[in-house]
Design an enzyme around this catalytic site. Structure first.
Site, PDB file in Angstrom:
ATOM      1  N   GLY A   1      41.284  38.001  36.973  1.00 34.77           N
ATOM      2  CA  GLY A   1      42.343  38.481  36.098  1.00 34.77           C
ATOM      3  C   GLY A   1      42.052  39.769  35.351  1.00 34.77           C
ATOM      4  O   GLY A   1      42.936  40.320  34.699  1.00 34.77           O
TER       5      GLY A   1
ATOM      6  N   HIS B   1      37.478  39.510  42.432  1.00 38.89           N
ATOM      7  CA  HIS B   1      36.534  39.441  41.311  1.00 38.89           C
ATOM      8  C   HIS B   1      35.962  40.833  41.040  1.00 38.89           C
ATOM      9  O   HIS B   1      35.718  41.598  41.964  1.00 38.89           O
ATOM     10  CB  HIS B   1      35.367  38.502  41.631  1.00 38.89           C
ATOM     11  CG  HIS B   1      35.742  37.051  41.621  1.00 38.89           C
ATOM     12  ND1 HIS B   1      35.520  36.214  42.679  1.00 38.89           N
ATOM     13  CD2 HIS B   1      36.339  36.289  40.659  1.00 38.89           C
ATOM     14  CE1 HIS B   1      35.951  34.998  42.379  1.00 38.89           C
ATOM     15  NE2 HIS B   1      36.442  35.019  41.158  1.00 38.89           N
TER      16      HIS B   1
ATOM     17  N   ASP C   1      33.141  27.097  36.853  1.00 40.33           N
ATOM     18  CA  ASP C   1      33.840  28.156  37.580  1.00 40.33           C
ATOM     19  C   ASP C   1      33.221  28.332  38.967  1.00 40.33           C
ATOM     20  O   ASP C   1      32.022  28.596  39.087  1.00 40.33           O
ATOM     21  CB  ASP C   1      33.759  29.463  36.783  1.00 40.33           C
ATOM     22  CG  ASP C   1      34.637  30.557  37.363  1.00 40.33           C
ATOM     23  OD1 ASP C   1      35.638  30.232  38.033  1.00 40.33           O
ATOM     24  OD2 ASP C   1      34.318  31.743  37.150  1.00 40.33           O
ATOM     25  N   HIS C   2      34.023  28.194  40.000  1.00 41.04           N
ATOM     26  CA  HIS C   2      33.568  28.331  41.395  1.00 41.04           C
ATOM     27  C   HIS C   2      32.343  27.454  41.665  1.00 41.04           C
ATOM     28  O   HIS C   2      31.350  27.899  42.243  1.00 41.04           O
ATOM     29  CB  HIS C   2      33.257  29.793  41.732  1.00 41.04           C
ATOM     30  CG  HIS C   2      34.489  30.627  41.862  1.00 41.04           C
ATOM     31  ND1 HIS C   2      35.306  30.593  42.973  1.00 41.04           N
ATOM     32  CD2 HIS C   2      35.056  31.492  40.995  1.00 41.04           C
ATOM     33  CE1 HIS C   2      36.326  31.420  42.785  1.00 41.04           C
ATOM     34  NE2 HIS C   2      36.205  31.967  41.594  1.00 41.04           N
TER      35      HIS C   2
ATOM     36  N   VAL D   1      39.287  35.563  33.247  1.00 40.83           N
ATOM     37  CA  VAL D   1      38.864  36.895  32.826  1.00 40.83           C
ATOM     38  C   VAL D   1      37.366  36.880  32.564  1.00 40.83           C
ATOM     39  O   VAL D   1      36.866  36.009  31.855  1.00 40.83           O
ATOM     40  CB  VAL D   1      39.606  37.340  31.538  1.00 40.83           C
ATOM     41  CG1 VAL D   1      39.112  38.710  31.088  1.00 40.83           C
ATOM     42  CG2 VAL D   1      41.110  37.363  31.765  1.00 40.83           C
ATOM     43  N   ASN D   2      36.667  37.844  33.137  1.00 46.90           N
ATOM     44  CA  ASN D   2      35.235  37.975  32.879  1.00 46.90           C
ATOM     45  C   ASN D   2      34.831  39.440  32.794  1.00 46.90           C
ATOM     46  O   ASN D   2      34.276  39.893  31.799  1.00 46.90           O
ATOM     47  CB  ASN D   2      34.421  37.250  33.964  1.00 46.90           C
ATOM     48  CG  ASN D   2      32.944  37.182  33.635  1.00 46.90           C
ATOM     49  OD1 ASN D   2      32.548  37.356  32.483  1.00 46.90           O
ATOM     50  ND2 ASN D   2      32.114  36.928  34.620  1.00 46.90           N
TER      51      ASN D   2
ATOM     52  N   SER E   1      29.818  29.775  35.325  1.00 49.09           N
ATOM     53  CA  SER E   1      29.424  29.884  36.726  1.00 49.09           C
ATOM     54  C   SER E   1      28.068  29.220  36.924  1.00 49.09           C
ATOM     55  O   SER E   1      27.362  28.902  35.954  1.00 49.09           O
ATOM     56  CB  SER E   1      29.335  31.360  37.140  1.00 49.09           C
ATOM     57  OG  SER E   1      28.237  31.984  36.474  1.00 49.09           O
TER      58      SER E   1
END
Length: 288
Positions: A210, A178, A85-86, A231-232, A50
């Site tokens: 996820g 999220h 990411d994003h 997945v985070n 991110s």
């Protein structure tokens, strides 16, 4: 092994009816944990970064070099992609110029016409360097680096318009969130997912948020065209819980227990275990 684009691994996942896990980096321990997990179960893996993580870990160039150096040092032989990411428009462009092999431009907060124009430019610049591109339609619920979305459901027709720009995979909001899911969460909208898949054709779809989605919903999403799952949160929780337990058991009071490497080791192992658990669920084990 050199870092690779995520395009081919997701094409293979779509054909094989499994999903590749995208796991967000947070620190050096997460780099080691995810790479070791992927190698152990022979799974391809996407390492997500991110904007906040990029700043914390020294920028996209530093991270790209770090991941490649760890791949070499740990003798990793499975496919590994580094993925924005994003990413904001400027972040996607910065990563393209600094060694990342895959980028996500999140233009979901823009009016559709502006999202289209910016996505077209990201695709042009990334593809010229063999870098894969993910785009997004419909905001994903929850919070990501300070950006809060209520979890809009994507318009299938807008998904088609973005897909036609030549993106390699597409994230579309279908009720996913999220972070932790609330008790009254409605679940994924599979009817919408089916409509989107009909509009975009063979392009692999991406499921953000996820973590904590029930296993049966994950499996159904994969059966309907999802080939990448992010997945985070669950990995972060696993890391924190293991580190907390280390102190609760007073292991920091043992000989050399105060060493940072010793303190962080349980978190690394817990992160690795969670990563393997998710790869097993996604069906990507043994696919590399």
């Amino acid at each position: 092994m050199k870092l690779v684009s995520a395009k081919e691994m997701l094409i293979d996942a779509s054909k094989g009816h499994y999903a590749v896990g995208h796991f967000n980096l947070n620190n050096m321990e997460s780099v080691r944990a995810f790479l070791l997990a992927a190698q152990e179960v022979k799974s391809p893996i996407i390492l997500g970064v991110s904007g906040g993580t990029a700043k914390y870990m020294g920028g996209y160039r530093t991270i790209a070099h770090m991941v490649q150096d760890f791949v070499d040092f740990l003798k990793i032989t499975v496919p590994v992609a580094t993925h924005v990411d994003h990413g904001k428009y400027t972040e996607a462009l910065e990563a393209i110029e600094n060694g990342f092999t895959s980028v996500m431009f999140d233009g979901s907060s823009y009016p559709i016409e502006e999202n289209i124009e910016k996505t077209k430019e990201v695709v042009r610049l990334a593809h010229a360097k063999g870098i894969s591109v993910e785009a997004e339609v419909g905001g994903i619920g929850g919070e990501e680096d300070g950006h809060i979305s209520r979890g809009e459901c994507a318009d299938p027709n807008q998904c088609r318009r973005i897909a036609e720009l030549g993106v390699d995979f597409l994230a579309a909001g279908i009720g996913n969130i999220h972070g932790k899911y609330p008790a009254d969460w409605e679940g994924l909208h599979f009817d919408l997912l089916e409509q989107i898949k009909k509009q975009v054709g063979d392009i692999p779809l991406v499921l953000h948020g996820g973590s904590c989605i029930p296993d049966d919903q994950i499996r159904k999403a994969i059966s309907l065209g999802v080939a990448k799952i992010n997945v985070n949160t669950e990995c972060q929780i696993a890391f924190t819980d293991a580190t907390k337990q280390y102190f609760l058991e007073n292991k920091d009071q043992e000989s050399k227990g105060f060493f940072p490497r010793a303190v962080l080791a349980p978190g690394l192992e817990a992160t690795k275990a969670m990563c393997i658990k998710k790869m097993t669920l996604f069906g990507s084990t043994g696919k590399a």
